[in-house]
Structures are given as structure tokens and as C-alpha cells.
Design an enzyme around this catalytic site. Structure first.
Site, short mmCIF file in Angstrom:
data_model
loop_
_atom_site.label_atom_id
_atom_site.label_comp_id
_atom_site.label_asym_id
_atom_site.label_seq_id
_atom_site.Cartn_x
_atom_site.Cartn_y
_atom_site.Cartn_z
N CYS A 225 0.61 -0.79 0.34
CA CYS A 225 -0.06 0.07 -0.12
C CYS A 225 0.57 1.71 -0.19
O CYS A 225 0.43 2.04 -0.27
CB CYS A 225 -1.11 -0.36 1.53
SG CYS A 225 -1.57 -1.42 1.67
N HIS A 363 -4.78 8.07 3.84
CA HIS A 363 -4.64 6.36 3.48
C HIS A 363 -6.13 5.96 3.83
O HIS A 363 -6.76 5.27 2.67
CB HIS A 363 -3.74 5.75 4.20
CG HIS A 363 -3.26 4.40 3.37
ND1 HIS A 363 -3.05 3.83 2.74
CD2 HIS A 363 -3.76 2.81 4.87
CE1 HIS A 363 -2.86 2.67 2.30
NE2 HIS A 363 -2.78 1.98 3.97
N HIS A 399 -9.07 0.09 -2.71
CA HIS A 399 -7.81 0.39 -2.49
C HIS A 399 -7.31 -0.42 -3.98
O HIS A 399 -7.10 -1.53 -3.60
CB HIS A 399 -7.59 -0.60 -1.12
CG HIS A 399 -6.68 -0.20 -0.34
ND1 HIS A 399 -5.33 0.04 -1.03
CD2 HIS A 399 -5.40 -0.81 0.56
CE1 HIS A 399 -3.96 0.28 -0.63
NE2 HIS A 399 -4.62 -0.16 0.76
#
Length: 472
Positions: A225, A363, A399
Site C-alpha cells: 500500500c 490513507h 484500494h
């Protein structure tokens, strides 16, 4: 024209069922009057505070100052930066039922998939059939970014290719080729001789450089990520150390394949009957993240080089930071202390104070532990909560792992150049721990002084980058 523009700037209500517009360059992407001179290098104070904040204390050496001159992307909300941001501002969800394979037997059957993608005109047809989808996304996004920077194929002959590097990362590499190869192996069928080169994560950077003849620094970073922000930070340092004048930088990911969906099952939202409201960072009723895919690439350039070729400067990269949270294999430290240290290091590298930051692209993955740990980290750094606005791009595109930070960086850049923040959609029951303005459900007009974008990865890798309007 004036009337249509002003009406388009009205706050839009949450409408996650609206279909994405992939092609239209909508009028509300035009900056408000106070921001229209940003690219002409005028100074700007930010709204939302009773007094103007001083300009960042930046690096003054034009060889070490890093500017953004081009952007390119492939996403679930369009394959053009303006269309992408237009859909974000409109609160459109790109999440839907998976249709790239039959996911009927999986607990999660939803994702932020890309539709309408074509690599025609960007990748040689022979190679287009061989390489992984993640490399196709990354190469197309990179070439679009170069075109946006005025460095299309017809212009590259005038540039020293030994001084151009490529740093396009991926969290998982060529998983579609790998998945297909493993299936062939178990079924005793032939495995493609391109299996290895098309699965390794450095192939996107390599393919682009081979195609265009770039000979500068070239490698990937894989931090799941946190991948893209790691790449931005590393690329900027190559420029600052004089190892390159131009870096083509970002992240790419194509993880929507059975083995990945199966592997992430326990972490994914299972709102299969209502996919467009499944990704809901900071909402008390969130039940996991939604996986996405795509690619985002920035052209980062030394100010000296950009000015020599009379490039149009979009924004300035001020600085970044990376660190590691040793708390757990998947979860961050709940108190956010390591994340906050990364944010502080980023501000130090950028030469700005916390008071100068008035926007954070978070995030915010739609997981309870991760969302709250990040909020705790932000609270440790920024003491005046009313001066900070935060939003979550993942609420609309899911995501996309290694590509997430790159797509969010482009959203951050567009917030600076347009003066509008996209909403965080699907905010129905706000978690009581959230005390910041998260731009819930409707876009907001906001002049950004300094913005940061956070990326915190599974495994413990943290990365933060900072941008602002360019001021000479």
C-alpha cells in the site's frame, strides 16, 4: 460560460449510483479566480484561517527543487486526469460487481474494476498480448504522463535520455500472468516462456525504458500500500543528488484475480448487494476495504531542467519520508506513533511547519484499526483540527494497493490546481473518534496551502509526501 461554470461549482449531494463520466473534461475543473494564476507562479494564502500562513521554507537551488510537469493514470473512474477528478468531485463510486472472472463462490464479489481500458497506440501489439495487465496499466499511464509533460515520443529526441529515470512500483507484480501460469502448471499445460519476465515487479519500469531509451535510474519499489509514495520519495532524491533530471514515477496494480481476492477475503468488505457504498472510511459501520486496480504516474523534474525547456509546472513536490512500523504483520500500532513520526519527517524534509498544512489526502482504507490509527497519528502532529481538511479517495475507487498512493497523489495535485476537495462518500454514521472535517459526502471549495498524502502499507512500511502550488 460564466453561468454554467458557477452552477457547476455548487456542492453536489452524495450520489454514489451515478455512472462515471470517463471522457468529459467538465467545467468545474477550472480553478476559481483566486487559483487561476497558480501555474503562473503567483503566491497564494489559504482559506480557512483568520491569517495567512507564510510560504514554505523551500529548497532554493533549482537543481534540487523538484516540480511536477505531467500526470497520467488509468483508473476505475476514467483514464484521464481531468475525467478522474471530475468523477471524484461528483461523488461517483467506481466500485461494482466483479465481472473480469466469475467470483460467485467468493465471500467478496465486488471491486473497483477498470472498464473501457485500451492500450492501443501506447504498447506494441505483440508485447501487449504477453505482458501482465499491471504493466499495461503502468506503461499507458506513464506515456500519458510524458505527453502531459510535453515529453511525448516526438519531443524526446531533444532530451538527454541518460538523465531520465523510471521508478514505477507495484505491490504484487504480475499476478494475472502468475495466476494463469500456475493454473497451466496444475493442469499440465504449457507455461509461457515469458512467465518470469512478465511476473517480476521491475518489468513495468524496464519495458518503458526499453521502449523509449531511458538510461537513468530504473527499478521498482514494492511496499504494497505504501509503494507509490516510496517511489516519489526515492525519485525526488535521485534528482536532488544530481543522478537524474527527469524521473517518471508512480505505481501500478492489477490484483483483481481469484487468488488475490481469495487471499484477502477476511479483510474485504462483503457488501455484495450494495457495492457502491461498501468502501466507507471513517464510517462506524465499515466492514473492510474494497480492492481496486489502476496506475498513476507523475513526471518529476528538477526545476532547472523544467525551466530550460519552458515546461508548464503543475505543482511542486516539497518533500517526503518513509519509515517502518514493527508492530504487526498487517496492522499498524493503534496509537499511530510511528505513522506520526513519518508525517513529521516528511514535513522536516519539505521544510514546512504543521501549521502550514491545511489538507491531507488520507490513507483511509475503510478498516477500523487502520482508519483510527491514522487519525491518532494526525492528531499527534496537527494540533488545530479546525484548520485541517481530510478526505479519502478510496471511498470511491477502492484500494488499489501499490497504485493507491499514485492515484491519490494525482487527486492531491488536482485539489491544489482546482481549489476543490473531492468528498469522502458513504459517510452515513461517522465514527465518534473522528473530529476533523472529512469533506463528508459533498465536495468543498478550499485553497490548499500545503498538502500531504499518506500511504501506510501492510507489513509496516509507511510513506508520506508533500505538495504545494509552485512559487518561484
Amino acid at each position: 460560460m460564466q453561468a454554467s461554470q458557477s452552477s457547476a461549482l455548487l456542492a453536489s449531494p452524495l450520489n454514489s449510483l451515478r455512472k462515471p463520466n470517463f471522457n468529459t473534461r467538465v467545467s468545474f475543473l477550472r480553478p476559481p479566480p483566486s487559483l487561476r494564476q497558480t501555474r503562473k507562479f503567483t503566491s497564494m494564502a489559504f482559506a480557512g484561517s483568520s491569517s495567512a500562513v507564510a510560504a514554505p521554507r523551500r529548497e532554493k537551488d533549482p537543481k534540487k527543487r523538484v516540480v511536477i510537469t505531467g500526470m497520467g493514470l488509468v483508473s476505475a473512474l476514467g483514464n484521464d486526469a481531468d475525467a478522474f477528478y471530475g468523477n471524484l468531485l461528483s461523488g461517483v463510486s467506481g466500485v461494482g460487481t466483479i465481472d473480469s472472472f466469475d467470483a460467485g463462490e467468493f465471500p467478496t464479489r465486488i471491486a473497483g474494476e477498470i472498464h473501457g481500458f485500451t492500450s492501443q497506440g501506447y504498447i506494441d501489439a505483440k508485447w501487449d498480448k504477453r505482458i501482465d495487465l499491471s504493466s499495461r496499466y503502468g506503461c499507458v499511464a506513464a506515456k500519458k504522463a510524458l505527453e502531459d509533460a510535453g515529453l511525448g515520443v516526438d519531443k524526446l529526441s531533444k532530451i538527454n535520455k541518460e538523465r531520465i529515470g523510471v521508478l514505477i512500483g507495484s505491490g504484487m507484480g504480475g499476478v494475472s500472468v502468475a495466476s494463469h501460469g500456475l493454473r497451466n502448471l496444475f493442469e499440465n499445460r504449457k507455461i509461457t516462456p515469458f512467465f518470469v519476465p512478465c511476473t517480476i515487479p521491475n518489468m513495468t519500469s524496464a519495458l518503458l525504458a526499453i521502449d523509449l531509451g531511458f538510461m537513468g535510474p530504473n527499478y521498482p519499489i514494492s511496499a504494497l500500500c505504501a509503494t507509490s509514495n516510496h517511489c516519489f520519495y526515492a525519485a525526488a532524491n535521485h534528482i536532488r543528488r544530481g543522478e537524474a533530471e527527469v524521473m517518471v514515477v508512480g505505481g501500478t496494480e492489477a490484483p483483481i484475480v481469484p487468488i488475490v481476492i481469495g487471499g484477502f477475503t477476511k479483510a474485504l468488505s462483503q457488501r455484495n448487494d450494495d457495492p457502491q457504498t461498501a468502501s466507507r472510511p471513517w464510517d462506524k459501520d465499515r466492514d473492510g476495504f474494497v480492492i481496486g486496480e489502476g496506475a498513476g504516474v507523475l513526471v518529476m523534474e528538477s526545476l532547472e531542467h523544467a525551466m530550460k525547456r519552458d515546461a508548464l509546472i503543475i505543482v511542486e513536490y516539497l518533500g517526503g519520508a518513509v519509515n517502518f512500523d514493527p508492530y504487526d504483520i498487517t496492522n499498524p500500532s493503534p496509537d499511530g506513533v510511528v505513522m506520526s513520526a513519518c508525517i513529521k519527517k516528511c514535513l522536516e524534509d519539505a521544510g514546512v511547519s504543521p501549521e502550514e498544512v491545511n489538507y491531507i489526502n488520507a490513507h483511509a482504507t475503510s478498516t477500523v484499526i487502520g482508519d483510527l490509527a491514522e487519525i491518532n497519528a494526525i492528531k499527534k502532529v496537527f494540533k488545530n483540527e479546525q484548520d485541517i481538511k481530510i478526505n479519502a479517495t478510496k471511498s470511491m475507487i477502492g484500494h488499489s494497493l501499490g497504485a493507491a498512493g499514485a492515484l491519490e497523489a494525482i487527486a492531491t495535485v488536482k485539489s491544489i490546481t482546482t481549489g476543490w476537495l473531492h468528498p469522502t462518500i458513504n459517510q452515513f454514521n461517522l465514527d465518534p473518534a473522528i473530529e476533523f472535517d472529512i469533506v463528508a459526502n459533498e465536495k468543498q471549495q478550499h485553497e490548499v496551502n500545503v498538502a500531504i498524502s499518506n500511504s501506510f502499507g501492510i507489513g509496516g512500511q509507511n510513506s508520506v509526501v508533500a505538495f504545494s502550488a509552485f512559487r518561484p
